[in-house]
Design a protein around this motif. Structure first.
Motif, short mmCIF file in Angstrom:
data_model
loop_
_atom_site.label_atom_id
_atom_site.label_comp_id
_atom_site.label_asym_id
_atom_site.label_seq_id
_atom_site.Cartn_x
_atom_site.Cartn_y
_atom_site.Cartn_z
N VAL A 1 -6.87 2.47 1.40
CA VAL A 1 -5.48 2.59 0.98
C VAL A 1 -5.39 2.28 -0.51
O VAL A 1 -6.24 1.59 -1.07
CB VAL A 1 -4.57 1.62 1.77
CG1 VAL A 1 -4.54 1.97 3.24
CG2 VAL A 1 -5.01 0.17 1.56
N LEU A 2 -4.38 2.86 -1.15
CA LEU A 2 -4.12 2.54 -2.54
C LEU A 2 -3.08 1.43 -2.58
O LEU A 2 -1.95 1.59 -2.12
CB LEU A 2 -3.58 3.77 -3.30
CG LEU A 2 -3.17 3.52 -4.77
CD1 LEU A 2 -4.38 3.08 -5.60
CD2 LEU A 2 -2.51 4.76 -5.36
N ASP B 1 0.86 -1.18 0.00
CA ASP B 1 0.00 0.00 0.00
C ASP B 1 0.89 1.23 0.00
O ASP B 1 1.81 1.37 0.81
CB ASP B 1 -0.94 -0.01 1.20
CG ASP B 1 -0.23 -0.22 2.51
OD1 ASP B 1 -0.01 0.77 3.23
OD2 ASP B 1 0.11 -1.39 2.82
N VAL B 2 0.64 2.14 -0.94
CA VAL B 2 1.52 3.29 -1.15
C VAL B 2 0.88 4.61 -0.73
O VAL B 2 1.56 5.64 -0.70
CB VAL B 2 1.96 3.37 -2.63
CG1 VAL B 2 2.77 2.14 -3.02
CG2 VAL B 2 0.76 3.51 -3.55
N HIS B 3 -0.42 4.57 -0.44
CA HIS B 3 -1.09 5.81 -0.01
C HIS B 3 -2.27 5.45 0.88
O HIS B 3 -2.99 4.49 0.62
CB HIS B 3 -1.59 6.61 -1.21
CG HIS B 3 -2.32 7.86 -0.84
ND1 HIS B 3 -1.70 8.96 -0.32
CD2 HIS B 3 -3.65 8.17 -0.91
CE1 HIS B 3 -2.59 9.91 -0.07
NE2 HIS B 3 -3.77 9.45 -0.43
N THR B 4 -2.45 6.23 1.93
CA THR B 4 -3.56 6.03 2.86
C THR B 4 -4.45 7.26 2.88
O THR B 4 -3.96 8.39 3.00
CB THR B 4 -3.03 5.76 4.29
OG1 THR B 4 -2.20 4.60 4.27
CG2 THR B 4 -4.20 5.54 5.26
N GLN C 1 -8.30 -0.52 -1.38
CA GLN C 1 -8.58 -1.58 -0.42
C GLN C 1 -8.91 -0.93 0.92
O GLN C 1 -8.35 0.12 1.27
CB GLN C 1 -7.37 -2.51 -0.28
CG GLN C 1 -7.61 -3.75 0.55
CD GLN C 1 -8.36 -4.83 -0.21
OE1 GLN C 1 -8.74 -4.64 -1.36
NE2 GLN C 1 -8.63 -5.95 0.45
N GLN C 2 -9.83 -1.52 1.66
CA GLN C 2 -10.16 -0.99 2.98
C GLN C 2 -8.92 -0.97 3.87
O GLN C 2 -8.13 -1.91 3.88
CB GLN C 2 -11.26 -1.82 3.63
CG GLN C 2 -12.64 -1.64 3.01
CD GLN C 2 -13.13 -0.20 3.17
OE1 GLN C 2 -13.05 0.38 4.26
NE2 GLN C 2 -13.64 0.35 2.08
#
Length: 353
Positions: free
Chosen positions: A58-59, A48-51, A94-95
Motif C-alpha cells: 500500500v502507499l 493508506d491511499v492506494h493498494t 508498506q506491506q
C-alpha cells in the motif's frame, strides 16, 4: 515570501485557520473521552491511499512532526527573522498486511522514520530534518503569534492643515480597537482607529500644527502585551516657503541653522521618497542609498547647496525608488547617508510594494 502585502481576506484566513482546525478536530467534552485517545494529542497521522494487490503493498501518506520555517519580515522599521511551523510530509510503501495505525506511525517516527520525498529538498534544508527519536513540541504558551504592524500614510506630502490618513495592517488578535496618536510639541491628536480583521484606518487633523517633524504612534492591546508602531513624519507649509525669522543679514546665515539629516517621508514609501535636511555651511551634497547588505544601490548628487532648510518636496533630496541601472528596488529595509563636507549622517527607510 514574495514581498507582497497580504489582502484583508488572506489575513482573515491566516488569523482563523488555527481556530477552524481546532473546531474540526475537537469533540464535545461529553463524548471526547469515548472517542479520543493519546495518539490524537499528536499531529503525526498516517493513511493508506492506494493498494497494489499485485505487489501486496500500500502507499502510505503521512504527516510527521512540524518543521521550522524562518522568514525575514519588516517589524517596526527593521528586518527581523520570524519563526513558525510547517507540516512535514511523507510518502512510502508498506506491506499490505502491515498497514500502520497512527500509534505505530508515531512510534516509527521516533525510532526509524522514512526519508522525506526528494522534492521537498527544493525548499527545505534537508540537513535540518529531525533525527530518529526527535520531535518538535509546539506548546500553546510559546507558539508563534504574529505581531507585525504595516502602516501606510497618505498623502505622501503632508501640508499644514490637511488631514492624514493612516492605514494599519496589524497581524494580531487585538482585545480592542487600536489607538493612533499624532504629537508635535504640546499639540496632541488621539483617535481610535476603525476596522476589523487586522485592517484599521483613521484620519488625523494637522490644524494648529506648524511645519516640521511630528511623531505618530499606534498602540494595540492583546492581553497583557502592548503592540506599538512609531514613526516620524515631516509636515510642510502649503506654500513651501522656508522661515526666515532667524536670518542674520550681516553674516548671511540662519542663527539657529545646524547641518542635520531628518527622517524621510513617507516611510514606508512606494516608490517615491523625499530626504529632508538642513545645511549650516554651503557645500556639495551627496545622498547615498544602501540595501540591507550594505551594498550601494544609488548615489544622488545634489550638487552645491547654499546654507538653508531643504525639507519641502521642492527642496529635499528625492529618490524615485530605482537603482543605478534604472530598475525599481524590491521591498525591504534601506539606508540613506547624507554627506556634506565633513558631515555624514545615516538614516533608514522601508520600501513597501
Amino acid at each position: 515570501l514574495t514581498n507582497q502585502p497580504i489582502s484583508k481576506d488572506q489575513y482573515g484566513i491566516i488569523l482563523n485557520i488555527g481556530k477552524m482546525l481546532q473546531s474540526i478536530t475537537t469533540f464535545p467534552p461529553d463524548v471526547s473521552s469515548e472517542i479520543e485517545n493519546q495518539e490524537d494529542e499528536e499531529m503525526a497521522i498516517v493513511a493508506d491511499v492506494h493498494t497494489d494487490p499485485n505487489g501486496s503493498v500500500v502507499l502510505e501518506v503521512a504527516v510527521g512532526y512540524p518543521m521550522n520555517i524562518f522568514v525575514a519580515v519588516p517589524v517596526d522599521g527593521e528586518l527581523k527573522i520570524t519563526q513558525g511551523a510547517i507540516f512535514s510530509y511523507y510518502e512510502f510503501e508498506q506491506q499490505m498486511s502491515n498497514r500502520l495505525t497512527d500509534k505505530e506511525w508515531q512510534n516509527m517516527l521516533k525510532t526509524n522514520p522514512p526519508q522525506l520525498p526528494i522534492w521537498i529538498g527544493s525548499f527545505v534544508d534537508m540537513s535540518m530534518n529531525p533525527q530518529p527519536g526527535e520531535s518538535f513540541n509546539v506548546e500553546s504558551e510559546t507558539s508563534w503569534r504574529p505581531t507585525e504592524i504595516n502602516v501606510f500614510i497618505e498623502p505622501k506630502v503632508i501640508e499644514v492643515g490637511t488631514k492624514i490618513e493612516i492605514k494599519a495592517n496589524i497581524q494580531a488578535d487585538l482585545d480592542s480597537l487600536p489607538i493612533v496618536t499624532l504629537k508635535q510639541g504640546d499639540i496632541m491628536v488621539k483617535v481610535e482607529m476603525k476596522g476589523d480583521f487586522g485592517e484599521y484606518k483613521a484620519l488625523l487633523d494637522t490644524n494648529g500644527m506648524r511645519s516640521g517633524m511630528a511623531h505618530i504612534k499606534i498602540t494595540g492591546i492583546r492581553g497583557e502585551e502592548e503592540i506599538t508602531y512609531e514613526t516620524d513624519i515631516n509636515i510642510v507649509r502649503s506654500n513651501a516657503v522656508e522661515s526666515t525669522d532667524s536670518y542674520n543679514s550681516q553674516t548671511g546665515k540662519d542663527k539657529k541653522l545646524k547641518t542635520r539629516l531628518y527622517p524621510v517621508y513617507p516611510n514606508p514609501f512606494n516608490p517615491d521618497v523625499w530626504i529632508p535636511f538642513d545645511i549650516e555651511n554651503g557645500g556639495n551634497v551627496v545622498i547615498e542609498i544602501y540595501n540591507v547588505f550594505g551594498q550601494l544601490v544609488r548615489t544622488l548628487d545634489l550638487g552645491y547647496k547654499m546654507p538653508g532648510h531643504y525639507v519641502s518636496t521642492s527642496k529635499a533630496g528625492y529618490w524615485d525608488g530605482r537603482n543605478s541601472h534604472g530598475e525599481e528596488v524590491s521591498s525591504g529595509l534601506y539606508f540613506y547617508r547624507l554627506k556634506v563636507g565633513n558631515y555624514s549622517a545615516l538614516g533608514k527607510m522601508i520600501a513597501m510594494k
